[in-house]
Enzyme design. Structure first.
Site, PDB file in Angstrom:
ATOM      1  N   ASP A 117       0.832  -1.204   0.000  1.00  0.00           N
ATOM      2  CA  ASP A 117       0.000   0.000   0.000  1.00  0.00           C
ATOM      3  C   ASP A 117       0.870   1.260   0.000  1.00  0.00           C
ATOM      4  OD1 ASP A 117      -1.953   1.923   0.401  1.00  0.00           O
ATOM      5  OD2 ASP A 117      -2.335   1.372   2.486  1.00  0.00           O
ATOM      6  N   ASP A 295      -1.931   6.103  -4.962  1.00  0.00           N
ATOM      7  CA  ASP A 295      -2.193   5.186  -3.858  1.00  0.00           C
ATOM      8  C   ASP A 295      -2.564   3.798  -4.374  1.00  0.00           C
ATOM      9  OD1 ASP A 295      -3.012   3.862  -1.584  1.00  0.00           O
ATOM     10  OD2 ASP A 295      -4.471   5.356  -0.954  1.00  0.00           O
TER      11      ASP A 295
END
Length: 408
Positions: A117, A295
């Site tokens: 992530d 992201d």
């Protein structure tokens, strides 16, 4: 050059096209998991849960930035005044789309899977003390590792419905694709929310790849590798496609790059946040001059309600679907093929092929768009998988930049 790939699944002028340089590396397959559409029809509850999770994640990381730096993040805005409607179990499908691969922790080493992530900075795994919500996951037991040490601290991460991932902090040996970080801080979670049950979240844990300023615990894994000299370049690259997805640590994989990179400077270290020239429908820039966070832990492209409405106004036949799908969602005619793109550094990058998330309902002529409005607490947009799956993306700690290139 010591580089590493994890499969899932410059500087003449910043923000200008630049040729990639050759680097070598190793590959680990990454796996993609998604529950957002079933037989071509969107799962509205899953989408709502993912947005709730996203809002909670950014609440966590904004708070961590302020704690670590002593000042609020420059892009932070006032907290939302209303709670998003997320249905009876908002986190059931929070993490229904993720890219995950293998790591090993401890001595002797135990293998775990983690979601990689770029929108957060911490590493956590389920603890051997975790209860039923951790069933089906490989659990971390520090008493079984000779290199584990209790850091004497707790951690807690809150998500969209107020539930948490929480537990104790330890240091241990963490290895990814042969690259080892000694005394790496990690969270041993004694509590997992329902959204992290193995049926919803197949990875065991999560590894954040954002800047240290966002860490709730301490130095992130990749930054530890840099500090300990385990990689010769403080850079990593992502290819997030259905086939051949990978994360490359220590550089980029030129074999997956189909053209020159466009490189943009990070505007504020913390998130991988850069200036975005525009959001485009066809050849028209319908939204201009905003920032964007890149992201990998977010499926959608997420923006503020005003500018997202402007974007859909440029798409013929689009409709506000808040009353049927949830706040911030829009549909467009499935029979149409809108040309949509994001422009960075003067270069437009098309995401038309991944814009549709699926039919709004079984038999519907309307499809759900992958650009969504949400109260993330960020003054800017978030570009997740709907965008990233169309480009090769490089993240450089060395140069404090993000670069995009066409896929080979």
């Amino acid at each position: 050059m010591h580089t590493t790939i994890i499969s899932l699944v410059t500087f003449a002028l910043l923000a200008s096209a630049a040729p990639s340089s050759k680097r070598s590396g190793k590959v680990i397959p990454l796996v993609k998991k998604s529950n957002f559409a079933v037989n071509g029809v969107v799962n509205a509850t899953a989408l709502q849960g993912h947005v709730a999770y996203l809002e909670g994640k950014y609440t966590n990381t904004l708070a961590a930035f302020e704690k670590n730096t002593g000042s609020a993040h420059p892009a932070a805005v006032a907290a939302p005044t209303k709670k998003r409607q997320t249905g009876s179990d908002s986190l059931t499908d929070d993490n229904s789309q993720l890219w995950y691969g293998k790591i090993s922790v401890g001595t002797p080493a135990t293998t775990y899977t983690v979601d990689f992530d770029t929108g957060s900075s911490d590493l956590f795994l389920p603890s051997s003390k975790c209860g039923s919500t951790c069933t089906g996951h490989t659990k971390y037991n520090p008493s079984k590792s000779s290199t584990a040490s209790d850091a004497g601290k707790k951690f807690s991460l809150a998500y969209g419905d107020g539930s948490t991932v929480s537990g104790e902090q330890f240091t241990d040996k963490v290895t990814v694709a042969g690259l080892t970080a000694d005394n790496q801080i990690l969270g041993s979670a004694t509590t997992y929310s329902s959204g992290f049950e193995s049926s919803q979240f197949p990875a065991d844990g999560l590894m954040g790849l954002a800047w240290p300023q966002l860490a709730v615990m301490s130095t992130p894994f990749f930054n530890t590798l840099i500090q300990q000299g385990s990689v010769s370049a403080g850079e990593f690259g992502f290819k997030l496609t259905a086939d051949g997805a990978e994360l490359f640590l220590g550089g980029v994989n030129d074999d997956l790059v189909g053209g020159d990179f466009t490189t943009i400077p990070v505007t504020q270290q913390g998130y991988w946040q850069v200036d975005m020239d525009s959001v485009n429908v066809g050849s028209k820039a319908v939204v201009k001059g905003i920032s964007a966070i890149i992201d990998s832990g977010t499926t959608l492209i997420v923006g503020d309600s005003t500018n997202v409405a402007k974007f859909y106004k440029g798409i013929k036949g689009s409709k506000d679907a808040s009353s049927t799908l949830g706040d911030g969602f829009f549909t467009f005619p499935c029979s149409s093929s809108p040309s949509v793109s994001l422009t960075f550094g003067g270069q437009a990058f098309d995401f038309s092929n991944t814009f549709s998330l699926g039919q709004a309902s079984d038999g519907s002529s309307d499809c759900v768009g992958g650009v969504v409005a949400a109260d993330t607490g960020i003054d800017g947009w978030i570009a997740g998988d709907v965008f990233m799956s169309n480009v090769y993306t490089a993240f450089s700690f060395d140069d404090s930049t993000v670069s995009f290139a066409p896929l080979a």
